[in-house]
Write an enzyme that holds these catalytic residues in place. Structure first.
Site, PDB file in Angstrom:
ATOM      1  N   ASN A  48      32.662  34.581  35.680  1.00  0.00           N
ATOM      2  CA  ASN A  48      33.098  34.846  37.272  1.00  0.00           C
ATOM      3  C   ASN A  48      32.125  34.085  38.319  1.00  0.00           C
ATOM      4  O   ASN A  48      32.530  34.162  39.392  1.00  0.00           O
ATOM      5  CB  ASN A  48      33.263  36.083  37.607  1.00  0.00           C
ATOM      6  CG  ASN A  48      34.125  37.070  36.755  1.00  0.00           C
ATOM      7  OD1 ASN A  48      35.237  36.604  36.087  1.00  0.00           O
ATOM      8  ND2 ASN A  48      33.832  38.409  36.428  1.00  0.00           N
ATOM      9  N   HIS A 134      40.891  47.582  39.569  1.00  0.00           N
ATOM     10  CA  HIS A 134      39.630  47.688  38.867  1.00  0.00           C
ATOM     11  C   HIS A 134      39.280  49.280  38.455  1.00  0.00           C
ATOM     12  O   HIS A 134      39.306  50.053  39.258  1.00  0.00           O
ATOM     13  CB  HIS A 134      38.322  47.056  39.491  1.00  0.00           C
ATOM     14  CG  HIS A 134      37.389  46.665  38.975  1.00  0.00           C
ATOM     15  ND1 HIS A 134      36.308  47.543  38.884  1.00  0.00           N
ATOM     16  CD2 HIS A 134      36.991  45.912  37.893  1.00  0.00           C
ATOM     17  CE1 HIS A 134      35.323  46.997  38.124  1.00  0.00           C
ATOM     18  NE2 HIS A 134      35.906  46.025  37.473  1.00  0.00           N
ATOM     19  N   GLU A 182      43.645  45.040  45.063  1.00  0.00           N
ATOM     20  CA  GLU A 182      42.559  44.215  45.029  1.00  0.00           C
ATOM     21  C   GLU A 182      43.635  43.000  45.638  1.00  0.00           C
ATOM     22  O   GLU A 182      44.760  43.144  45.768  1.00  0.00           O
ATOM     23  CB  GLU A 182      42.618  43.966  43.609  1.00  0.00           C
ATOM     24  CG  GLU A 182      41.527  44.745  42.768  1.00  0.00           C
ATOM     25  CD  GLU A 182      41.277  44.524  41.340  1.00  0.00           C
ATOM     26  OE1 GLU A 182      41.385  43.476  40.964  1.00  0.00           O
ATOM     27  OE2 GLU A 182      41.096  45.607  40.795  1.00  0.00           O
ATOM     28  N   SER A 186      41.854  41.267  38.702  1.00  0.00           N
ATOM     29  CA  SER A 186      40.965  40.551  38.093  1.00  0.00           C
ATOM     30  C   SER A 186      41.239  40.162  36.617  1.00  0.00           C
ATOM     31  O   SER A 186      40.657  39.291  35.845  1.00  0.00           O
ATOM     32  CB  SER A 186      39.667  41.609  37.864  1.00  0.00           C
ATOM     33  OG  SER A 186      40.273  42.792  37.071  1.00  0.00           O
ATOM     34  N   ASP A 211      39.924  45.205  47.784  1.00  0.00           N
ATOM     35  CA  ASP A 211      38.818  44.590  47.090  1.00  0.00           C
ATOM     36  C   ASP A 211      38.871  43.317  46.794  1.00  0.00           C
ATOM     37  O   ASP A 211      40.024  42.962  45.813  1.00  0.00           O
ATOM     38  CB  ASP A 211      38.816  45.546  45.438  1.00  0.00           C
ATOM     39  CG  ASP A 211      37.542  44.989  44.778  1.00  0.00           C
ATOM     40  OD1 ASP A 211      36.855  43.980  45.160  1.00  0.00           O
ATOM     41  OD2 ASP A 211      37.352  45.597  43.617  1.00  0.00           O
ATOM     42  N   HIS A 214      37.543  38.881  43.657  1.00  0.00           N
ATOM     43  CA  HIS A 214      37.789  37.685  42.970  1.00  0.00           C
ATOM     44  C   HIS A 214      38.359  36.382  44.061  1.00  0.00           C
ATOM     45  O   HIS A 214      38.806  35.476  43.574  1.00  0.00           O
ATOM     46  CB  HIS A 214      38.845  37.699  41.813  1.00  0.00           C
ATOM     47  CG  HIS A 214      38.037  38.619  40.766  1.00  0.00           C
ATOM     48  ND1 HIS A 214      37.263  37.987  39.588  1.00  0.00           N
ATOM     49  CD2 HIS A 214      38.061  40.191  40.471  1.00  0.00           C
ATOM     50  CE1 HIS A 214      36.870  38.886  39.061  1.00  0.00           C
ATOM     51  NE2 HIS A 214      37.295  39.896  39.410  1.00  0.00           N
ATOM     52  N   LYS A 245      29.949  37.426  41.883  1.00  0.00           N
ATOM     53  CA  LYS A 245      30.915  36.550  41.116  1.00  0.00           C
ATOM     54  C   LYS A 245      30.918  35.147  41.837  1.00  0.00           C
ATOM     55  O   LYS A 245      29.977  34.161  41.481  1.00  0.00           O
ATOM     56  CB  LYS A 245      32.390  37.171  41.364  1.00  0.00           C
ATOM     57  CG  LYS A 245      32.468  38.285  40.299  1.00  0.00           C
ATOM     58  CD  LYS A 245      33.449  39.396  40.427  1.00  0.00           C
ATOM     59  CE  LYS A 245      33.093  40.335  39.174  1.00  0.00           C
ATOM     60  NZ  LYS A 245      33.663  41.487  39.705  1.00  0.00           N
TER      61      LYS A 245
HETATM   62  C1  PLP Z   1      33.717  42.842  38.729  1.00  0.00           C
HETATM   63  C2  PLP Z   1      34.407  43.687  40.008  1.00  0.00           C
HETATM   64  C3  PLP Z   1      33.912  44.991  40.415  1.00  0.00           C
HETATM   65  C4  PLP Z   1      32.681  45.389  40.291  1.00  0.00           C
HETATM   66  O1  PLP Z   1      31.690  44.813  40.901  1.00  0.00           O
HETATM   67  P1  PLP Z   1      30.448  44.573  40.212  1.00  0.00           P
HETATM   68  O2  PLP Z   1      29.261  43.943  41.315  1.00  0.00           O
HETATM   69  O3  PLP Z   1      30.307  43.698  39.014  1.00  0.00           O
HETATM   70  O4  PLP Z   1      29.877  45.906  39.848  1.00  0.00           O
HETATM   71  C5  PLP Z   1      34.819  45.704  41.238  1.00  0.00           C
HETATM   72  N1  PLP Z   1      35.962  45.305  41.508  1.00  0.00           N
HETATM   73  C6  PLP Z   1      36.608  44.261  40.746  1.00  0.00           C
HETATM   74  C7  PLP Z   1      38.172  43.808  41.288  1.00  0.00           C
HETATM   75  C8  PLP Z   1      35.776  43.370  39.981  1.00  0.00           C
HETATM   76  O5  PLP Z   1      36.528  42.490  39.450  1.00  0.00           O
END
Ligand code: PLP
Length: 398
Positions: A48, A134, A182, A186, A211, A214, A245
């Site tokens: 990522n 997620h 989101e 993801s 969230d 990505h 990411k």
């Molecule tokens: C990776 C991810 C997380 C968690 O983040 P980390 O920093 O890896 O703990 C939360 N939400 C989504 C959509 C993700 O892809």
């Protein structure tokens, strides 16, 4: 073997039988277009690290300087031993970047979701999640004790049905309704209809948390995210993202109002009861946030979009107005996905097979992620290797 180990061994056997057994692969190189494991070099389509910042000289230098200035460990929670300057610099930069009054960083995105949702909601409240959010959000929702409802993925009618129900329920008591989705999903790489979701949450007086794990660094002006691209950023109460990411470092963050951040400092248990991350991680993240807002960041995003266009065109996959760097090849069967990933590794190409419980049973897939550091030739090599995979022609769904 004692009975404890025997029991666990039986559970592991069951996982293997279902093709759900997972194991760690020791990598002996930094993240990048090529990674090394088992003494061999692989073309990497698993990361990522979308803009190739995880091993970028500017981030490494910022991190090294932070070690020199602030040492390695933070000593304790930020409320206990003092809050080291790099965290404040990072939070100021994040708030400016997302155009919010304030920001708060957590050790991971997972911790950000867990701390924030459990701080905002309790037993009398209702939380409404998109079916594909997620695991960190699902876990947080369960831990909060709020009544949990799931709407079908990106289905506005289903969301409205649940919002109506929640409104009827909450007139009787003092309760709050939080919708969480989101911006780019993801494991599927597609966008949420954020404008329509914002309209619905306003209509029913709910709160909204998005969230952008990505989309941060990828979409929107200067990489501000999908909500910025769609012009609804100011209507989202809780903006979440990760620093591990596209930003290339590690950590998670929440951007929003000053009262939100002050409240989280007081109530987010994953923030309060956890040692602050290494100052070097905050310094690297700050360098990443700065870099994505420069010409270099813009060029990296343009390169990434070019690679996505090339791969999607070769795979005859549908294009979208806001393109993510995640391209799933959905094969369905768990054993088939594992076999496909193994076949690719034999050709020195690393694409992870994603299975239950990361995705639903029977929707196992190769999850291809592209980065700005890939070349046209890397894409051609991948496409060539994918062709003999059973299900290749029908597999691309998104
Ligand atoms: C990776 C991810 C997380 C968690 O983040 P980390 O920093 O890896 O703990 C939360 N939400 C989504 C959509 C993700 O892809």
């Amino acid at each position: 073997m004692n009975s404890f180990n025997y029991e666990l061994d039986q559970r592991l056997v069951a996982l293997r039988e279902q093709n759900l057994f997972r194991e760690l692969r020791r990598v002996d190189s930094p993240q990048g277009v090529r990674i090394e494991f088992g003494g061999k070099s692989f073309l990497n389509f698993s990361s990522n690290d979308y803009l190739g910042l995880a091993n970028h000289p500017a981030l490494k230098e910022a991190s090294i300087n932070a070690v020199k200035g602030f040492g390695v460990g933070a000593g304790a929670s930020r409320l206990i031993s003092g809050s080291i300057a790099p965290f404040h610099q990072l939070e100021e930069a994040l708030a400016a970047f997302k155009k919010t009054d304030a920001a708060l960083t957590f050790s991971t995105g997972y911790a950000a979701a867990l701390g924030t949702i459990t701080a905002l909601l309790g037993r009398d409240d209702i939380i409404i999640l998109d079916k594909l959010v997620h695991a960190s959000i699902v876990d947080a929702a369960k831990l909060s004790g709020a009544k949990l409802r799931i709407f079908d993925h990106n289905d506005l009618n289903d969301l409205e049905r649940i919002l109506k129900w929640a409104n009827e329920k909450s007139t009787t008591r003092q309760s709050h309704v939080l919708v969480v989705t989101e911006s780019i999903f993801s494991m599927d790489g597609e966008c949420a209809p954020l404008r329509e979701i914002v309209a619905l949450k306003e209509k029913y007086g709910a709160w909204l948390m998005v969230d952008e794990a990505h989309a941060t660094g990828i979409l929107g002006w200067n990489g501000r995210g999908l909500s910025d691209e769609l012009g609804v950023s100011q209507q989202i109460e809780v903006k979440m993202g990760t620093l591990g990411k596209a930003i290339g470092a590690s950590g998670g963050f929440i951007c929003g109002s000053r009262p939100l951040v002050d409240y989280l400092v007081n109530r987010a248990r994953s923030f309060i009861f956890s040692t602050a991350p290494a100052p070097a991680a905050a310094a690297a993240a700050l360098a990443g946030i700065q870099l994505i807002q420069t010409n270099e960041g813009e060029n990296l995003r343009a390169r990434l979009q070019q690679r996505v266009a090339e791969l999607k065109s070769a795979l005859h996959a549908p294009r979208s107005a806001n393109e993510s760097a995640i391209i799933p090849l959905i094969l369905g069967d768990e054993a088939g996905a594992v076999a496909a990933a193994t076949k690719l590794r034999e050709q020195n190409i690393f694409v992870p097979a994603i299975r239950y419980p990361t995705v639903a049973r029977g929707s196992a897939r190769l999850r291809i992620t592209l980065t700005a550091a890939h070349t046209v030739d890397d894409i051609s090599e991948l496409v060539w290797a994918l062709k003999p995979i059973p299900g290749y022609k029908s597999g691309i769904a998104k």
